[in-house]
Write an enzyme that holds these catalytic residues in place. Structure first.
Site, mmCIF file in Angstrom:
data_model
loop_
_atom_site.group_PDB
_atom_site.id
_atom_site.type_symbol
_atom_site.label_atom_id
_atom_site.label_comp_id
_atom_site.label_asym_id
_atom_site.label_seq_id
_atom_site.Cartn_x
_atom_site.Cartn_y
_atom_site.Cartn_z
ATOM 1 N N GLU A 59 -50.141 -45.943 -73.307
ATOM 2 C CA GLU A 59 -50.029 -46.807 -71.967
ATOM 3 C C GLU A 59 -49.764 -45.962 -71.022
ATOM 4 O O GLU A 59 -48.537 -44.934 -71.024
ATOM 5 C CB GLU A 59 -48.954 -47.875 -72.093
ATOM 6 C CG GLU A 59 -48.787 -48.825 -71.077
ATOM 7 C CD GLU A 59 -47.751 -49.887 -71.146
ATOM 8 O OE1 GLU A 59 -47.304 -49.879 -72.167
ATOM 9 O OE2 GLU A 59 -47.517 -50.431 -70.075
ATOM 10 N N ARG B 40 -42.214 -44.244 -86.903
ATOM 11 C CA ARG B 40 -42.330 -43.239 -85.437
ATOM 12 C C ARG B 40 -41.422 -41.839 -85.768
ATOM 13 O O ARG B 40 -40.561 -42.146 -86.495
ATOM 14 C CB ARG B 40 -41.994 -43.850 -84.323
ATOM 15 C CG ARG B 40 -40.647 -44.622 -84.451
ATOM 16 C CD ARG B 40 -40.321 -45.648 -83.282
ATOM 17 N NE ARG B 40 -40.139 -45.054 -81.988
ATOM 18 C CZ ARG B 40 -41.254 -45.394 -81.084
ATOM 19 N NH1 ARG B 40 -42.190 -46.240 -81.321
ATOM 20 N NH2 ARG B 40 -41.235 -44.892 -79.703
ATOM 21 N N LYS C 67 -40.000 -43.705 -73.478
ATOM 22 C CA LYS C 67 -40.521 -43.363 -72.143
ATOM 23 C C LYS C 67 -39.456 -44.002 -71.301
ATOM 24 O O LYS C 67 -39.350 -43.390 -70.067
ATOM 25 C CB LYS C 67 -41.993 -44.094 -71.981
ATOM 26 C CG LYS C 67 -43.101 -42.916 -72.607
ATOM 27 C CD LYS C 67 -44.535 -43.410 -72.182
ATOM 28 C CE LYS C 67 -44.921 -44.592 -73.088
ATOM 29 N NZ LYS C 67 -46.175 -44.885 -72.751
HETATM 30 P P1 ATP Z 1 -42.241 -45.603 -76.107
HETATM 31 O O1 ATP Z 1 -41.569 -46.315 -76.957
HETATM 32 O O2 ATP Z 1 -41.824 -43.793 -75.888
HETATM 33 O O3 ATP Z 1 -42.257 -46.000 -74.598
HETATM 34 P P2 ATP Z 1 -44.843 -46.497 -76.544
HETATM 35 O O4 ATP Z 1 -45.080 -46.661 -77.982
HETATM 36 O O5 ATP Z 1 -44.536 -47.599 -75.739
HETATM 37 O O6 ATP Z 1 -43.712 -45.208 -76.568
HETATM 38 P P3 ATP Z 1 -47.434 -45.876 -75.987
HETATM 39 O O7 ATP Z 1 -47.830 -45.306 -74.639
HETATM 40 O O8 ATP Z 1 -47.808 -47.473 -76.332
HETATM 41 O O9 ATP Z 1 -45.912 -45.515 -75.903
HETATM 42 O O10 ATP Z 1 -47.906 -45.096 -77.293
HETATM 43 C C1 ATP Z 1 -49.251 -44.444 -77.524
HETATM 44 C C2 ATP Z 1 -49.176 -44.274 -78.924
HETATM 45 O O11 ATP Z 1 -48.107 -43.326 -79.316
HETATM 46 C C3 ATP Z 1 -49.005 -45.546 -79.849
HETATM 47 O O12 ATP Z 1 -49.858 -45.544 -80.928
HETATM 48 C C4 ATP Z 1 -47.494 -45.394 -80.665
HETATM 49 O O13 ATP Z 1 -47.477 -45.837 -81.742
HETATM 50 C C5 ATP Z 1 -47.404 -43.723 -80.539
HETATM 51 N N1 ATP Z 1 -46.088 -43.584 -80.640
HETATM 52 C C6 ATP Z 1 -45.223 -43.708 -79.525
HETATM 53 N N2 ATP Z 1 -43.785 -43.077 -79.551
HETATM 54 C C7 ATP Z 1 -43.993 -42.657 -80.917
HETATM 55 C C8 ATP Z 1 -43.444 -41.896 -81.908
HETATM 56 N N3 ATP Z 1 -41.875 -41.518 -81.314
HETATM 57 N N4 ATP Z 1 -43.682 -41.288 -82.867
HETATM 58 C C9 ATP Z 1 -44.972 -41.520 -83.355
HETATM 59 N N5 ATP Z 1 -45.776 -42.375 -82.585
HETATM 60 C C10 ATP Z 1 -45.253 -42.543 -81.407
HETATM 61 MG MG MG Z 2 -46.280 -49.262 -76.419
#
Ligand code: ATP
Ligand code: MG
Length: 583
Positions: free
Chosen positions: A52, A277, A287
């Site tokens: 995102e 994760r 984020k």
């Molecule tokens: P955050 O929790 O940091 O805001 P998010 O999951 O909201 O991250 P996205 O942009 O939706 O951020 O993530 C894109 C991809 O990265 C998704 O498939 C998510 O599952 C993966 N991802 C995000 N954070 C992690 C992490 N700490 N370890 C592994 N994969 C991750």
């Molecule tokens: Mg997300």
């Protein structure tokens, strides 16, 4: 915590043992292998990385990127880069650009498969209309608070909305008018009609469209209704022909919904697979929290070298290879854990040990005058660029009567096991000569040592004594008149606590490390660094790995970031001694 591990030892055909980093099998590969055996997707493997664009990517995303692009490459398939841009209020073009730059820098290529969920808005709308026509979705006028209240809890079933049994015609009309902008934000939503008594809260008539009069960074004001993540995500996967939709564990409970939408609409059905994760000690990987650090001025920006963002790690001096190796090492699991940040540091040390040229730099300069060295003499001494790689050759470093050494390398009253310079003691200057300390000059007022007087043994040129006499200490140094002045930024962990988010009622920022940045402004480095390009990396002998800062370094004033220290054996001895004392 994960321990360091090496690749598997394998016997090759010649029956000699070689060490390779072969990807260990894991549950995701097993699922893919099984799907290939049963020809589930016609032998295709097609993954995607769906960020995102509401912040910069961090090392957790790197894990997901390496996994998705890595699996696609391994199986001869494809991996799409897709921006999951369904939330106009938090998304910005700056983030889109940074994400593209970061994925590319990590070494991955999506060819012509760069997509945006917003490209599918019309198609997603049509899917929603189909659900309404099937009697599987309805427009609901409950307020957001009421929807929450009606949802029930884990132990109590939800209550059906009074709008749940609207006719298909009424729903179609209202949904179309939602799109046309007739209603206020939050006044109505479109919901899937599933089961308000489901044990899975996600299945209790989840919202699939909301009204939001906001300008979208790509579609402008064309839309005032936006699809929710669960609806948009599975259908975007389906539209793109994804075979394996890999996501993090928190989506496990959403999988029934993922499957429900695709089954109800009877469209291509990717398989969702969840993995744990990445959590990293002494930092935060969210984020939202990272944005808080940026906006609150706790760091200088998303690319602050202390940040666990890809751009921060890049500026700090991490290589893409070291990050990819780290991600390979930590592997994928089904259970959450915290990975020790030392493993990331190990990966960059291992990489740079092989590649980084060695140079000499003095962080805390102490002046040394070689009393018996001719005043205007300068020698060019030969220094090895990388003892790990003879092909990197040698360079010349100037030696003269006035030098700088590390302040820490001298003790007036040396403790036991301190083998460096002290009054009357002889040590080796790397690549140069043996020197003996014959005098100490102190500041009259403070008592601080400001200058040392030494003598050198001309017979020991190159750092070896023809008579075979040994010295225990070898120091790095620079020639004072030739050295370049530099600023060096020393970084420590961003947080003082292994898991700064462990306590629910304590703000994670409480645990910010006040000493995470120490700036040294009058360091001296050898003159060969005059043309060091921004971003280039070096090992400062005995100090660690350093990178020319890509933002602040100039020809006039070099600025270095310390990537990681070398493991300092002296620091370890001192620590052990202290522990002994206190025990
Ligand atoms: P955050 O929790 O940091 O805001 P998010 O999951 O909201 O991250 P996205 O942009 O939706 O951020 O993530 C894109 C991809 O990265 C998704 O498939 C998510 O599952 C993966 N991802 C995000 N954070 C992690 C992490 N700490 N370890 C592994 N994969 C991750
Ligand atoms: Mg997300």
């Amino acid at each position: 915590m994960l321990k360091l591990g090496n690749g598997n030892k394998q016997k090759n055909e010649k029956n000699t043992v070689t060490t390779t980093v072969t990807p260990p099998s894991n549950f995701i590969r097993e699922i893919i292998d099984q799907d290939l055996r049963t020809n589930k997707y016609g032998g295709r493997v097609h993954t995607r990385f769906p960020p995102e664009p509401n912040g910069y990517l961090h090392i957790g995303h790197a894990k997901s990127i390496c996994l998705n692009f890595g699996l696609a490459a391994e199986y001869g398939g494809w991996c799409n880069l897709r921006f999951d841009d369904t939330n106009p209020s938090k998304e910005e073009i700056e983030y889109v650009n940074s994400i593209i730059e970061d994925v590319r820098w990590l070494g991955f290529d999506w060819g012509d498969r760069l997509f945006y969920t917003s490209d599918y808005f019309e198609q997603l709308y049509q899917y929603a209309v189909q659900l309404i026509k099937k009697g599987k979705a309805y427009v609901c006028d409950l307020s957001p608070e009421q929807i929450k209240e009606y949802r029930g809890t884990l132990t109590e079933p939800g209550k059906e909305s009074p709008y749940r049994n609207r006719s298909v015609e009424e729903n179609l009309d209202l949904f179309q008018r939602m799109r046309a902008g007739e209603f206020e934000d939050g006044s109505r939503v479109l919901r899937a009609k599933i089961d308000m008594a489901s044990g899975n809260l996600n299945m209790r008539d989840p919202v699939i469209y909301r009204i939001l009069h906001a300008t979208h960074h790509r579609t402008g004001d064309k839309w005032c209704i936006y699809p929710m993540y669960d609806f948009a995500h599975c259908l975007s996967d389906s539209i793109e022909g994804i075979t394996h939709s890999i996501c993090t564990l928190e989506f496990e409970d959403h999988r029934p919904l993922y499957d429900w939408f695709l089954d109800e609409l009877n469209v291509h059905h990717p398989r969702q697979i969840e993995f744990a994760r990445l959590n990293l000690s002494y930092t935060v990987l969210s984020k939202r929290k990272l944005l808080e650090l940026v906006e609150g001025g706790y760091v200088t920006g998303w690319d602050d070298p202390r940040m666990p963002t890809i751009s921060g790690l890049r500026r700090r001096g991490y290589t893409p290879e070291s990050i990819r190796n780290f991600c390979e090492r930590i592997g994928v699991a089904k259970r959450d854990s915290i990975v020790d940040i030392a493993l990331l540091e190990h990966s960059i040390r291992e990489d740079l040990n092989k590649r980084a040229p060695r140079v000499m730099g003095v962080l805390h300069p102490l002046k040394v005058i070689i009393d018996n060295y001719p005043e205007d003499q300068v020698e060019e001494l030969e220094a090895i660029n990388n003892p790990e790689d003879p092909t990197m050759g040698t360079r010349k470093v100037p030696f003269s009567r006035i030098l700088y050494i590390e302040r820490d390398d001298f003790r007036e009253n040396p403790p036991k096991k301190f083998f460096r310079l002290a009054p009357g003691r002889e040590v080796r200057l790397r690549y140069a000569y043996y020197i003996t300390c014959v005098g100490v000059v102190k500041d009259e007022n403070t008592g601080e040592v400001v200058e040392l007087h030494c003598t050198y043994d001309p017979e020991t040129r190159g750092g070896w004594a023809p008579d075979g006499r040994k010295v225990k200490g070898t120091l790095h140094w620079v020639s004072a008149p030739h050295a370049l002045e530099a600023e060096v930024r020393l970084y420590d962990r961003l947080f003082t606590k292994e898991n700064p988010c462990a306590e629910k009622n304590v703000d994670f920022k409480t645990y910010l490390n006040p000493n995470s940045l120490v700036v040294l402004t009058s360091c001296r480095v050898e003159p060969s660094l005059a043309d060091a390009a921004p971003g280039s990396r070096y090992q400062f002998e005995r100090q660690g790995y350093f990178c020319v800062d890509s933002v602040d370094s100039t020809k006039e004033k070099l600025v270095f970031n310390r990537i990681v220290p070398l493991r300092d054996s002296w620091a370890k001895i001192e620590k052990a001694q202290k522990q002994q004392k206190s025990a």
